[in-house]
Write a protein that holds these residues in place. Structure first.
Motif, PDB file in Angstrom:
ATOM      1  N   ILE A 158       0.844  -1.203   0.000  1.00 15.13           N
ATOM      2  CA  ILE A 158       0.000   0.000   0.000  1.00 15.13           C
ATOM      3  C   ILE A 158       0.876   1.248   0.000  1.00 15.13           C
ATOM      4  O   ILE A 158       0.635   2.204  -0.756  1.00 15.13           O
ATOM      5  CB  ILE A 158      -0.944  -0.006   1.218  1.00 15.13           C
ATOM      6  CG1 ILE A 158      -1.906  -1.191   1.151  1.00 15.13           C
ATOM      7  CG2 ILE A 158      -1.722   1.309   1.292  1.00 15.13           C
ATOM      8  CD1 ILE A 158      -2.760  -1.368   2.393  1.00 15.13           C
ATOM      9  N   VAL A 159       1.913   1.251   0.837  1.00 18.05           N
ATOM     10  CA  VAL A 159       2.823   2.398   0.903  1.00 18.05           C
ATOM     11  C   VAL A 159       3.531   2.602  -0.429  1.00 18.05           C
ATOM     12  O   VAL A 159       3.682   3.734  -0.910  1.00 18.05           O
ATOM     13  CB  VAL A 159       3.846   2.195   2.048  1.00 18.05           C
ATOM     14  CG1 VAL A 159       4.909   3.289   2.012  1.00 18.05           C
ATOM     15  CG2 VAL A 159       3.144   2.191   3.402  1.00 18.05           C
ATOM     16  N   GLN A 160       3.973   1.498  -1.055  1.00 21.80           N
ATOM     17  CA  GLN A 160       4.640   1.612  -2.351  1.00 21.80           C
ATOM     18  C   GLN A 160       3.721   2.259  -3.386  1.00 21.80           C
ATOM     19  O   GLN A 160       4.148   3.090  -4.182  1.00 21.80           O
ATOM     20  CB  GLN A 160       5.080   0.228  -2.836  1.00 21.80           C
ATOM     21  CG  GLN A 160       5.663   0.185  -4.245  1.00 21.80           C
ATOM     22  CD  GLN A 160       7.028   0.818  -4.349  1.00 21.80           C
ATOM     23  OE1 GLN A 160       7.717   0.946  -3.349  1.00 21.80           O
ATOM     24  NE2 GLN A 160       7.418   1.239  -5.533  1.00 21.80           N
ATOM     25  N   SER A 161       2.445   1.900  -3.371  1.00 18.10           N
ATOM     26  CA  SER A 161       1.515   2.465  -4.357  1.00 18.10           C
ATOM     27  C   SER A 161       1.231   3.934  -4.071  1.00 18.10           C
ATOM     28  O   SER A 161       0.866   4.678  -4.983  1.00 18.10           O
ATOM     29  CB  SER A 161       0.213   1.666  -4.365  1.00 18.10           C
ATOM     30  OG  SER A 161      -0.519   1.899  -3.181  1.00 18.10           O
ATOM     31  N   GLU A 162       1.394   4.358  -2.814  1.00 22.35           N
ATOM     32  CA  GLU A 162       1.032   5.734  -2.451  1.00 22.35           C
ATOM     33  C   GLU A 162       2.197   6.708  -2.545  1.00 22.35           C
ATOM     34  O   GLU A 162       2.005   7.862  -2.932  1.00 22.35           O
ATOM     35  CB  GLU A 162       0.440   5.753  -1.048  1.00 22.35           C
ATOM     36  CG  GLU A 162      -0.904   5.036  -0.958  1.00 22.35           C
ATOM     37  CD  GLU A 162      -1.555   5.140   0.412  1.00 22.35           C
ATOM     38  OE1 GLU A 162      -0.881   5.630   1.347  1.00 22.35           O
ATOM     39  OE2 GLU A 162      -2.712   4.731   0.558  1.00 22.35           O
ATOM     40  N   ILE A 163       3.425   6.279  -2.178  1.00 23.00           N
ATOM     41  CA  ILE A 163       4.549   7.231  -2.179  1.00 23.00           C
ATOM     42  C   ILE A 163       5.694   6.795  -3.083  1.00 23.00           C
ATOM     43  O   ILE A 163       6.673   7.521  -3.223  1.00 23.00           O
ATOM     44  CB  ILE A 163       5.081   7.469  -0.745  1.00 23.00           C
ATOM     45  CG1 ILE A 163       5.699   6.194  -0.170  1.00 23.00           C
ATOM     46  CG2 ILE A 163       3.991   8.014   0.155  1.00 23.00           C
ATOM     47  CD1 ILE A 163       6.364   6.409   1.183  1.00 23.00           C
ATOM     48  N   GLY A 164       5.609   5.606  -3.661  1.00 25.28           N
ATOM     49  CA  GLY A 164       6.661   5.173  -4.562  1.00 25.28           C
ATOM     50  C   GLY A 164       7.791   4.464  -3.843  1.00 25.28           C
ATOM     51  O   GLY A 164       7.588   3.860  -2.785  1.00 25.28           O
ATOM     52  N   ASP A 165       8.989   4.547  -4.426  1.00 29.66           N
ATOM     53  CA  ASP A 165      10.125   3.774  -3.926  1.00 29.66           C
ATOM     54  C   ASP A 165      10.547   4.186  -2.523  1.00 29.66           C
ATOM     55  O   ASP A 165      10.309   5.319  -2.083  1.00 29.66           O
ATOM     56  CB  ASP A 165      11.307   3.901  -4.890  1.00 29.66           C
ATOM     57  CG  ASP A 165      11.066   3.156  -6.185  1.00 29.66           C
ATOM     58  OD1 ASP A 165      10.159   2.297  -6.206  1.00 29.66           O
ATOM     59  OD2 ASP A 165      11.762   3.430  -7.171  1.00 29.66           O
ATOM     60  N   PHE A 166      11.235   3.273  -1.869  1.00 30.05           N
ATOM     61  CA  PHE A 166      11.605   3.424  -0.461  1.00 30.05           C
ATOM     62  C   PHE A 166      12.549   4.599  -0.243  1.00 30.05           C
ATOM     63  O   PHE A 166      13.520   4.794  -0.968  1.00 30.05           O
ATOM     64  CB  PHE A 166      12.267   2.133   0.031  1.00 30.05           C
ATOM     65  CG  PHE A 166      12.812   2.218   1.432  1.00 30.05           C
ATOM     66  CD1 PHE A 166      11.964   2.098   2.523  1.00 30.05           C
ATOM     67  CD2 PHE A 166      14.165   2.430   1.649  1.00 30.05           C
ATOM     68  CE1 PHE A 166      12.463   2.173   3.804  1.00 30.05           C
ATOM     69  CE2 PHE A 166      14.662   2.505   2.922  1.00 30.05           C
ATOM     70  CZ  PHE A 166      13.812   2.378   4.018  1.00 30.05           C
ATOM     71  N   ASP A 167      12.225   5.400   0.746  1.00 31.76           N
ATOM     72  CA  ASP A 167      13.101   6.438   1.279  1.00 31.76           C
ATOM     73  C   ASP A 167      12.806   6.500   2.768  1.00 31.76           C
ATOM     74  O   ASP A 167      11.674   6.796   3.165  1.00 31.76           O
ATOM     75  CB  ASP A 167      12.836   7.789   0.608  1.00 31.76           C
ATOM     76  CG  ASP A 167      13.785   8.867   1.109  1.00 31.76           C
ATOM     77  OD1 ASP A 167      13.647   9.263   2.295  1.00 31.76           O
ATOM     78  OD2 ASP A 167      14.648   9.324   0.335  1.00 31.76           O
ATOM     79  N   GLU A 168      13.785   6.193   3.593  1.00 32.52           N
ATOM     80  CA  GLU A 168      13.526   5.994   5.026  1.00 32.52           C
ATOM     81  C   GLU A 168      12.856   7.197   5.662  1.00 32.52           C
ATOM     82  O   GLU A 168      11.900   7.061   6.437  1.00 32.52           O
ATOM     83  CB  GLU A 168      14.832   5.669   5.753  1.00 32.52           C
ATOM     84  CG  GLU A 168      14.596   5.309   7.218  1.00 32.52           C
ATOM     85  CD  GLU A 168      15.841   4.753   7.877  1.00 32.52           C
ATOM     86  OE1 GLU A 168      15.791   4.514   9.091  1.00 32.52           O
ATOM     87  OE2 GLU A 168      16.860   4.546   7.178  1.00 32.52           O
ATOM     88  N   THR A 169      13.339   8.403   5.344  1.00 32.60           N
ATOM     89  CA  THR A 169      12.762   9.612   5.960  1.00 32.60           C
ATOM     90  C   THR A 169      11.312   9.794   5.540  1.00 32.60           C
ATOM     91  O   THR A 169      10.421  10.022   6.374  1.00 32.60           O
ATOM     92  CB  THR A 169      13.580  10.846   5.544  1.00 32.60           C
ATOM     93  OG1 THR A 169      14.952  10.641   5.897  1.00 32.60           O
ATOM     94  CG2 THR A 169      13.047  12.092   6.237  1.00 32.60           C
ATOM     95  N   ILE A 170      11.064   9.648   4.233  1.00 35.72           N
ATOM     96  CA  ILE A 170       9.698   9.827   3.733  1.00 35.72           C
ATOM     97  C   ILE A 170       8.787   8.736   4.273  1.00 35.72           C
ATOM     98  O   ILE A 170       7.626   8.987   4.637  1.00 35.72           O
ATOM     99  CB  ILE A 170       9.698   9.823   2.188  1.00 35.72           C
ATOM    100  CG1 ILE A 170      10.509  11.008   1.662  1.00 35.72           C
ATOM    101  CG2 ILE A 170       8.276   9.863   1.649  1.00 35.72           C
ATOM    102  CD1 ILE A 170      10.652  11.026   0.156  1.00 35.72           C
TER     103      ILE A 170
END
Length: 1032
Positions: free
Chosen positions: A163-175
C-alpha cells in the motif's frame, strides 16, 4: 386510474439517445425504467473515503443508483460491487437492485450509503481492469483498518508495504517514517513500522498498478479475505459465525474456519424465522446430517444472510441471471427475492469481447508524480507509470510496439500541472492524461487519434519492443507478441494485466498490424505486378526462393548468432560445439549456393535477360533435381540431428551455466522460435521440398519439358524423407516434451522413454468453486491438469494428474447440467471437465479414448509424476511464497509458447497438428490493411509454428511483430467491407480484423491453405500405435 403519462425530455425531443448508464447490462438489454417525478439526493461514500451525492427519481429501483455510481467511476466491472446502508434497526444490509430505493432507505438525508466490494472472486487475476483492482486494493486497505482482515504480523506488514509503495513510490527511510506517522493503516501500527519499511525496501521500481496486483495476491490467500461474519449458534447452542464466499458457506469459531460447505454439496438453502437451514446432497462418506440448522439473532438477520448466500451462489455458479418466477394466481409462498445483475461469467465474457471503452482514472492517495508520455524520451530505469500502460511498451523510442498493447487501444500518459484538485477521486476526465495534485492519472484512448499522433513523432530507426509481447489480454483476449527488443531481462517484470482471463493486450495485436506507415500506392503495385510472369509454375518456383530465404536465415541463427554467442562464453563442452557446428556449417554453405542458383533462374524467368525468349529457363525442375541430388550427399549431417538434440538437452540438464546461456540466447531478437526448433529446421525443409515437388508434378502435363526432371527430383526427395521419417517423428516428440517441460511448474520427470505427447488445450474443470479454466496436457500414459501460474514466463502450475491405465470416460451433460461435459474416472480420482464447444469435446474424447487404449496395452500404470517438493533451485519460483517476491515476479522470458496461446484463445492442439504445421510453412510479401485504414502496407511475412511473423523486408534478421493464429477465423471480405481488390483474405478474432492481399491467385491459395491449417486444429487425430507412435 390510467398509467401516468411519461413526458418527453428536452433531449428526447431533439433526438438524443438515452444514457444506458454503466455496463452491467448485456448487449440489447435495456436498463430499468426510470420513473418520472421528484428527485431525491442520496449520499454515497466511496472506497477512497470521499462522498458524492447522486440525484435519482423517487421511484427509481436500486439498480438505477448502482448504475449511476458505476457510471460516475467509469467502472466496467461494477457487478463485483454493491451498495450497503444501515436499515431502521441499524443493521447493515445490501441495497436490493430491483426494489425502489425509497422503500429501502426511509430517511435518505440521514443515511450514508457505502459503495464497497460485494463479491470477491477466487483469483484477483480474474479482475481484468486496473481500475477494478485498484478499488479492490482500497477495500483491502479498509478491511485492514477496520480489523476485518486479520492475519499475522508478517503478512500485515507485507500488505501495508505494498500500500505504501503504491502511495509514495520507492523506499526512502525519511519519507517512509513521515508517511507512516501520518497514516494509520492498522491499530497499534507503531510496532510494525520497521518491518513495513524492511518489506517496502524490496519493492523498488514497482508501479501502483503492480502494487495493487501484489497486494491482492497476498490478501486472497488469507483466511479472512472478503469474509463478513454473521453471528449464529449451532444446534448445541455453541456460538459460531457464518460467512459466505465464492466457494460456498463457511463456518467460523471466532476468526478460525472450522467447516465449509461447497456449493456443489449444497442442495437447498432456506430460512424459517430465526433458523437458517442448509440441505446437503447425500454423501455416503460424510458424517453430516442431511439438513443443517443454525440459529441467528432475528428473522431479519437470518433473511439478510440468506439473501447474500443466494446472490453469491448465482453470481459465481450460474452462467446467466436467473429468470424471475411467474407470479402466483392466488397467493404466494416464500420469498420472491432473486439475484439481479450479471453473473461473473457474463462479466468476464463482456470484458473479453471488448464491449466497453476504457477511460482514465485517478488515484487519490498516490503521491507519485513521474508520468511519462509515450512519445517522450526514455527517462529513468523505473518509471512510475503503471506497467500495463507504460512498461508494456519497453523504451519509448520503440514506438512501433506501442500499438501492440491494449488490444488495439492505446495508453497515453502525460503530465500537466493543474491548479486545483477536484473532490471526486475517480471520474471521467478529458482525453489528455493529467497529473492531479497527489494523483496518478492513466488515460486510455481510442486507437485512431493516438495512432495519428504517434505517426507524426515516429523516428526512422524504431524497432518494436519485446516488453509488449508479454503484457497481457487475452485478457489476452488478444495476445500481441512484439517478439524483440525492449528493456533488459533484469528489469522485466510481470504486468498486472497478465491474468488468466485478462482482457489486456495480449499476444496479438501487433504493432505492424496497426501501423499505417510504409503505404505503397495501389497503382504502383498494379504496374509492378504486371511485369512478372503469370503462370503457376513461376509462382511455385518463387515459393521455393522465398521459403529458402527464410530457411537460410534460420540456419544462420545456429551457424552465426548461436556460434558467435557460444564463442564468447565458456559454457559449452568442445565436443558438443564440434557436434553442432560441424554438421550445420556444411548445410549453410550448400543452401547459400542453392538460393543464389534459384534467384538467378527466377531473374532469367522474369525476363531480365534474353534467355526467356528461347524458353530454356522457364522451368525449375532441373535446378531442383541437381540440388536435391547434392543434398543426398549431406544426409550424413542430417542423421546427426537426433544426436545433436539429445546431447544439447543432456548438457543443459547437467550444467546450470549452459542452461542459463541457452535461456538467455532465446531472449535475443533473432531467436524468434525455441532454440530446439531451429535445430530441427533441416528436417522440416525436406518435407517442404517434397510438398513443393508434388505440387509442381501435379501441375505439369506429362509432355512438359520440365516434367521429367521434376518427377525425378520428387522421387529423390521422397526417398530421403522416407529414410529419415522415423527420426523426424521421434525428435519432434522429444523436442515437444522438453518444450512442455519448460512450460510446467512442479514436474520431476516429464521426459521419460516411451512417453508420447498427444494433445494440449484449455478445458473447464468442475470443482467446489464452480467451473474453472485449466490447461490439460494429454500423453499416452497420463493426463495432467494445470492452471497458469503468475510467473513472467507464463508457466503452468500442475494441480494434479490422472494415470490413463484403468481410466474410464463418459459424457455427463445431463448429470451436471453443463454443456459439452465429460467425467473421467481414474483408479484413485475422478474429475469432471467441460469443453468450450462440441467440436472441442469430440477431439478430446477421441484422443483420450485412444490414449486409454494405448495405456491398457502397455505394461502397466505410469510412474508418479508430481514432485512432492522442488528438488533444487532450478525449479521456477512458485508464487505461493509471496513474501520472497522482489518488485514484480522473476522474468524468464522466452518465445511465447503454444500452450500460452491455447490458454488465452481457449483452443487445443494435437501432436498431429504440430506435425502438419512443420509442413505448412510459407514466406513471402503480403500487403496488409487495417480495418480502419485506407492504404496497403507491404510486409515480408513468415508463417510458421501457427504464427505469422512480420518483417519490413526479407533481409531483416528478426521479426518486428507476430500474430498467433489459433482461434482466428479465416474468411473472404464481404461486399459491405469495400475491399475492391483481388486475392484478399481476412483474418478476424473478436474485434480484431486484418486484411491481407497476395500477388497472384496461386500465392493467395497457398496463404489460405497454410493459414487455415493454423486457425483450427485437426478435427481428428490419426490413430497411434506402438509400432508407429506418430504418423504424418
Amino acid at each position: 386510474m390510467g398509467e401516468t403519462e411519461q413526458r418527453p425530455t428536452a433531449g428526447s425531443r431533439l433526438g438524443a439517445q438515452e444514457n444506458a448508464g454503466i455496463s452491467t447490462l448485456e448487449h440489447g438489454q435495456k436498463p430499468p425504467m426510470t420513473p418520472p417525478g421528484k428527485l431525491v439526493s442520496i449520499k454515497i461514500q466511496m472506497l477512497d473515503d470521499t462522498q458524492e451525492t447522486f440525484d435519482i427519481p423517487q421511484r427509481a429501483p436500486g439498480k438505477v443508483l448502482h448504475d449511476a455510481v458505476c457510471n460516475h467511476l467509469n467502472l466496467v466491472e461494477g457487478d463485483y460491487f454493491g451498495l450497503e446502508f444501515p436499515d431502521h434497526k441499524k443493521m447493515m444490509v445490501w441495497l436490493d437492485l430491483l426494489k425502489p430505493v425509497m422503500k429501502q432507505i426511509r430517511r435518505p438525508k440521514h443515511v450514508v450509503v457505502k459503495f464497497v466490494v460485494k463479491f470477491f472472486p477466487p483469483d484477483h487475476a480474474q479482475l481484468q481492469e486496473e481500475l477494478t483492482r485498484y478499488l479492490f486494493a482500497l477495500q483491502v486497505k479498509q478491511d485492514l483498518a477496520q480489523g476485518r482482515l486479520t492475519c499475522n504480523d508478517t503478512s500485515t506488514a507485507l500488505l501495508i508495504s505494498h500500500i505504501v509503495q503504491s502511495e509514495i513510490g520507492d523506499f526512502d527511510e525519511t519519507i517512509d517514517r513521515e508517511h507512516l506517522a501520518k497514516n494509520k493503516y492498522i491499530p497499534h501500527q507503531e510496532a510494525l513500522e520497521d518491518k513495513i519499511m524492511e518489506f517496502h525496501r524490496n519493492h523498488m521500481g514497482q508501479t501502483p498498478a503492480e502494487s495493487d496486483f501484489q497486494l491482492l495476491e497476498i490478501a486472497r490467500r488469507l483466511e479472512m479475505y472478503g469474509i463478513r461474519l454473521h453471528p449464529a449458534k449451532d444446534r448445541e447452542g455453541t456460538k459460531i459465525n457464518l460467512a459466505v464466499a465464492n466457494t460456498g458457506i463457511l463456518v467460523f469459531q471466532g476468526h478460525t474456519k472450522i467447516n465449509a460447505f461447497n456449493w456443489a454439496k449444497v442442495r437447498k438453502l432456506s430460512f424459517k424465522r430465526k433458523r437458517f437451514l442448509i440441505k446437503l446432497r447425500p454423501d455416503v462418506n460424510s458424517s453430516f446430517q442431511d439438513t443443517l440448522e443454525f440459529l441467528m439473532a432475528s428473522r431479519d438477520f437470518c433473511k439478510s444472510f440468506w439473501k447474500i448466500c443466494v446472490e453469491h451462489h448465482a453470481f459465481f455458479r450460474l452462467f446467466e441471471e436467473p429468470k424471475p418466477k411467474p407470479k402466483p394466481v392466488l397467493f404466494s409462498r416464500g420469498s420472491s427475492f432473486r439475484f439481479s445483475g450479471r453473473t461473473q461469467k457474463q462479466v468476464l465474457d463482456y470484458v473479453k469481447e471488448g464491449g466497453h471503452k476504457k477511460v482514465q482514472f485517478e488515484r487519490k492517495h498516490s503521491k507519485i508524480h513521474s508520468i511519462r508520455s509515450l512519445t517522450a524520451q526514455p527517462s529513468e530505469q523505473h518509471t512510475e507509470v503503471p506497467k500495463q500502460s507504460a512498461r508494456a511498451y519497453g523504451d519509448s523510442n520503440d514506438a512501433a510496439a506501442v500499438q501492440s498493447c491494449r488490444q488495439g487501444k492505446e495508453v497515453k500518459s502525460s503530465a500537466e500541472d493543474t491548479g486545483q484538485h477536484k473532490s471526486p477521486s475517480l471520474k471521467k476526465s478529458p482525453k489528455e492524461g493529467r497529473k492531479m495534485d497527489g494523483a496518478v492519472v492513466s488515460t486510455v484512448e481510442e486507437e485512431e487519434p493516438a495512432k495519428d499522433r504517434m505517426q507524426q513523432n515516429r523516428p526512422q530507426s524504431q524497432q518494436p519492443s519485446t516488453a509488449g509481447s508479454l503484457t497481457g489480454s487475452p485478457h489476452l483476449s488478444e495476445l500481441s507478441i512484439n517478439s524483440q527488443g525492449g528493456p533488459s531481462v533484469a528489469n522485466m517484470t510481470l504486468s498486472p494485466n497478465l491474468s488468466p482471463d485478462a482482457k489486456q493486450s495480449s499476444p496479438l495485436v501487433s504493432p505492424l498490424l496497426n501501423d499505417p506507415s510504409c503505404i505503397r500506392a495501389d497503382d504502383e503495385e498494379e504496374v509492378k505486378r504486371k511485369r512478372f510472369p503469370t503462370e503457376k509454375a513461376y509462382f511455385i518456383a518463387k515459393e521455393v526462393a522465398t521459403t529458402e530465404r527464410t530457411y537460410l536465415k534460420d540456419l544462420e541463427v545456429i551457424t552465426s548468432w548461436f556460434q558467435s554467442a557460444v564463442s564468447k562464453e565458456d559454457c559449452m563442452p568442445e565436443t558438443l560445439k564440434n557436434l553442432i557446428f560441424s554438421n550445420f556449417e556444411p548445410l549453410h554453405k550448400f543452401h547459400t549456393g542453392f538460393l543464389k542458383e534459384i534467384e538467378q533462374r527466377l531473374a532469367l524467368w522474369e525476363g531480365r535477360s534474353n534467355a526467356h525468349i528461347k524458353g530454356d529457363y522457364q522451368r525449375i525442375g532441373d535446378v531442383m533435381l541437381k540440388n536435391i541430388q547434392s543434398i543426398k550427399q549431406l544426409t550424413i549431417h542430417l542423421r546427426k540431428h537426433n544426436e545433436i538434440l539429445m546431447e544439447l538437452e543432456n548438457g543443459i540438464k547437467n550444467s546450470r551455466k549452459l542452461e542459463t546461456f541457452c535461456r538467455d540466447f532465446e531472449l535475443q531478437k533473432v531467436c524468434y522460435l525455441p532454440l530446439n526448433t531451429f535445430l530441427l529446421r533441416p528436417l522440416h525443409r525436406l518435407m517442404h521440398y517434397k510438398q513443393i515437388m508434388e505440387r509442381l508434378c501435379k501441375h505439369y502435363p506429362p509432355n512438359h519439358i520440365d516434367f521429367r526432371d521434376s518427377r525425378a527430383a520428387l522421387a529423390e526427395i521422397s526417398e530421403m524423407v522416407a529414410q529419415l521419417h522415423g527420426n523426424m517423428i521421434k525428435m519432434e516428440n522429444f523436442q515437444k516434451l522438453h518444450e512442455l517441460k519448460k512450460d510446467l511448474i512442479g514436474m520431476d520427470n516429464l521426459v521419460i522413454p516411451g512417453r508420447e505427447f498427444i494433445r494440449l488445450g484449455s478445458l473447464s474443470k468442475l470443482s467446489g468453486k464452480g467451473l474453472q479454466q485449466r490447461m490439460f496436457f494429454l500423453f499416452n500414459d497420463i493426463l495432467l491438469y494445470t492452471s497458469r501460474g503468475l510467473t513472467a514466463s507464463n508457466q503452468f502450475k500442475v494441480h494434479g494428474h490422472l494415470p490413463l491405465y484403468g481410466m474410464t470416460m463418459e459424457e455427463s451433460e445431463e448429470e451436471w447440467g453443463v454443456p459439452h461435459c465429460l467425467t473421467l474416472r481414474g483408479q484413485h480420482q475422478s474429475i469432471v471437465v467441460a469443453a468450450s464447444t462440441r467440436a472441442e469435446m469430440d477431439k478430446w474424447t477421441e484422443d483420450i479414448q485412444m490414449a486409454i487404449d494405448l495405456a491398457e496395452k502397455s505394461s502397466g500404470p505410469a510412474p508418479e509424476l508430481l514432485a512432492s517438493s522442488p528438488p533444487d533451485n532450478k525449479d521456477p519460483l512458485s508464487v505461493s511464497d509471496c513474501s520472497s517476491l522482489p518488485a514484480g515476479l522473476i522474468s524468464d522470458q522466452r518465445p511465447v509458447s503454444i500452450s500460452y496461446v491455447c490458454w488465452y484463445r481457449m483452443q487445443s492442439l494435437s501432436f498431429y497438428d504440430i506435425l502438419q504445421s512443420n509442413e505448412n510453412q510459407l514466406s513471402g510479401n503480403l500487403l496488409r490493411k487495417f480495418k480502419n485504414s485506407n492504404g496497403w502496407q507491404k510486409l515480408w511475412v513468415v508463417f510458421t509454428n501457427f504464427c505469422m511473423f512480420f518483417y519490413k523486408s526479407h533481409q531483416d534478421n528478426h521479426p518486428l511483430a507476430s500474430l498467433p493464429l489459433l482461434g482466428y477465423s479465416l474468411t473472404l471480405p464481404s461486399e459491405s467491407e469495400n475491399i475492391h481488390k483481388d486475392y484478399v483474405f481476412k483474418l478476424h478474432f473478436k474485434s480484431h480484423v486484418y486484411y491481407f492481399r497476395a500477388e497472384s491467385e496461386y500465392t493467395f491459395e497457398r496463404w489460405m491453405e497454410v493459414i487455415r491449417s493454423a486457425t483450427s486444429s485437426a478435427s481428428r487425430t490419426r490413430a497411434l500405435s506402438h509400432k508407429e507412435p506418430h504418423a504424418y
